[in-house]
Design an enzyme around this catalytic site. Structure first.
Site, PDB file in Angstrom:
ATOM      1  N   ASN A 114       4.978   2.422  -6.328  1.00  0.00           N
ATOM      2  CA  ASN A 114       4.777   3.811  -5.725  1.00  0.00           C
ATOM      3  C   ASN A 114       5.641   3.660  -4.342  1.00  0.00           C
ATOM      4  OD1 ASN A 114       3.523   5.293  -7.531  1.00  0.00           O
ATOM      5  ND2 ASN A 114       1.459   4.609  -6.747  1.00  0.00           N
ATOM      6  N   TYR A 154       1.319   3.980   5.168  1.00  0.00           N
ATOM      7  CA  TYR A 154       0.562   3.770   3.782  1.00  0.00           C
ATOM      8  C   TYR A 154       1.693   3.984   2.726  1.00  0.00           C
ATOM      9  CZ  TYR A 154      -3.755   3.584   6.140  1.00  0.00           C
ATOM     10  OH  TYR A 154      -4.762   3.394   7.020  1.00  0.00           O
ATOM     11  N   TYR A 207      -6.160  -4.279   4.408  1.00  0.00           N
ATOM     12  CA  TYR A 207      -5.162  -4.647   3.389  1.00  0.00           C
ATOM     13  C   TYR A 207      -4.445  -5.751   3.799  1.00  0.00           C
ATOM     14  CZ  TYR A 207      -5.999   0.348   2.208  1.00  0.00           C
ATOM     15  OH  TYR A 207      -6.642   1.238   1.719  1.00  0.00           O
ATOM     16  N   ASN A 223       2.445   4.903  -0.485  1.00  0.00           N
ATOM     17  CA  ASN A 223       2.895   6.092  -1.019  1.00  0.00           C
ATOM     18  C   ASN A 223       3.780   6.772  -0.568  1.00  0.00           C
ATOM     19  OD1 ASN A 223       1.138   5.106  -2.892  1.00  0.00           O
ATOM     20  ND2 ASN A 223       0.144   6.704  -3.463  1.00  0.00           N
ATOM     21  N   HIS A 277      -0.587  -6.169  -2.563  1.00  0.00           N
ATOM     22  CA  HIS A 277       0.433  -5.006  -2.286  1.00  0.00           C
ATOM     23  C   HIS A 277       1.159  -5.120  -0.773  1.00  0.00           C
ATOM     24  CE1 HIS A 277       1.514  -1.622  -4.422  1.00  0.00           C
ATOM     25  NE2 HIS A 277       0.972  -0.803  -3.928  1.00  0.00           N
ATOM     26  N   ASP A 305       6.143  -6.228  -3.386  1.00  0.00           N
ATOM     27  CA  ASP A 305       5.378  -6.691  -4.561  1.00  0.00           C
ATOM     28  C   ASP A 305       5.771  -6.326  -5.862  1.00  0.00           C
ATOM     29  OD1 ASP A 305       2.768  -4.985  -5.439  1.00  0.00           O
ATOM     30  OD2 ASP A 305       3.679  -4.612  -3.381  1.00  0.00           O
TER      31      ASP A 305
END
Length: 202
Positions: free
Chosen positions: A112, A64, A14, A66, A19, A91
């Protein structure tokens, strides 16, 4: 003490995705103010130091996106900080790429990570800095878009926005959030007055 949280997803997969703007901003802050973000605590990588004379804890949740709120809730509780001293950087694909926006409080929108934080701390009354990543121009699903890498043509815009977001944190800590909003809630190439006229409802 101020707690500065940058949202993102851990792992090389990532890195430099749209994100992960929050992580990139924390890295930039750490670089500018010589703070090492290498301590694992409260489900996050953290580092503490001083930014313009103010004690600050830099935070990159490792849960992560969420579940970011779990880490933030633990840190807010452990350090017993006032929510006005919590700043979250993330973001936003509803903002033009390269633009940043500072707000004193507000809803999570479609993000989220912010939904998780607001749900966990049971409040939306904390400052945040949004980094615009622009909308997908190719009809891609939003998830594929935000988890995708930035294009070569957008890299400079993103780098500049991340740098300004880091500087905006410094301005908040040194001069207060009202001053920072006045200085940084502008689009590149526009004066503050021109931009406020165009984006009054952002």
């Amino acid at each position: 003490m101020f707690v500065i949280v940058g949202l993102g997803n851990p792992g090389k997969k990532y890195e430099k995705t749209r994100h992960n703007m929050g992580f990139l901003a924390i890295d930039k802050l750490a670089e500018k103010h010589d703070i090492k973000v290498n301590k694992l605590e409260h489900k996050a990588l953290t580092g503490d130091g001083f930014i313009f004379g103010q004690k600050a804890l830099l935070v990159k949740p490792q849960t992560y996106m969420n579940l970011s709120g779990e880490s933030v809730r633990e840190i807010v509780s452990y350090y017993d900080i006032d929510l006005e001293d919590l700043i979250v950087i993330y973001d936003d694909f509803d903002l033009e790429i390269g633009t940043i926006r500072i707000r004193k409080k507000g809803s999570a929108g479609s993000h989220n990570g912010m939904k998780s934080i607001i749900g966990q701390i049971q409040s939306k009354d904390f400052p945040r800095i949004r980094i615009g990543i622009g909308k997908s121009g190719g009809g891609a699903e939003w998830k594929d878009f935000v988890l995708g890498k930035t294009s070569k043509q957008d890299e400079k815009l993103i780098e500049d926005a991340v740098d300004r977001a880091a500087d905006a944190v410094g301005c908040i800590l040194e001069k207060g959030i009202d001053k920072a909003m006045n200085e940084y809630n502008v689009k590149p190439g526009l004066s503050g007055r021109e931009d406020r006229d165009k984006t009054r409802n952002d």
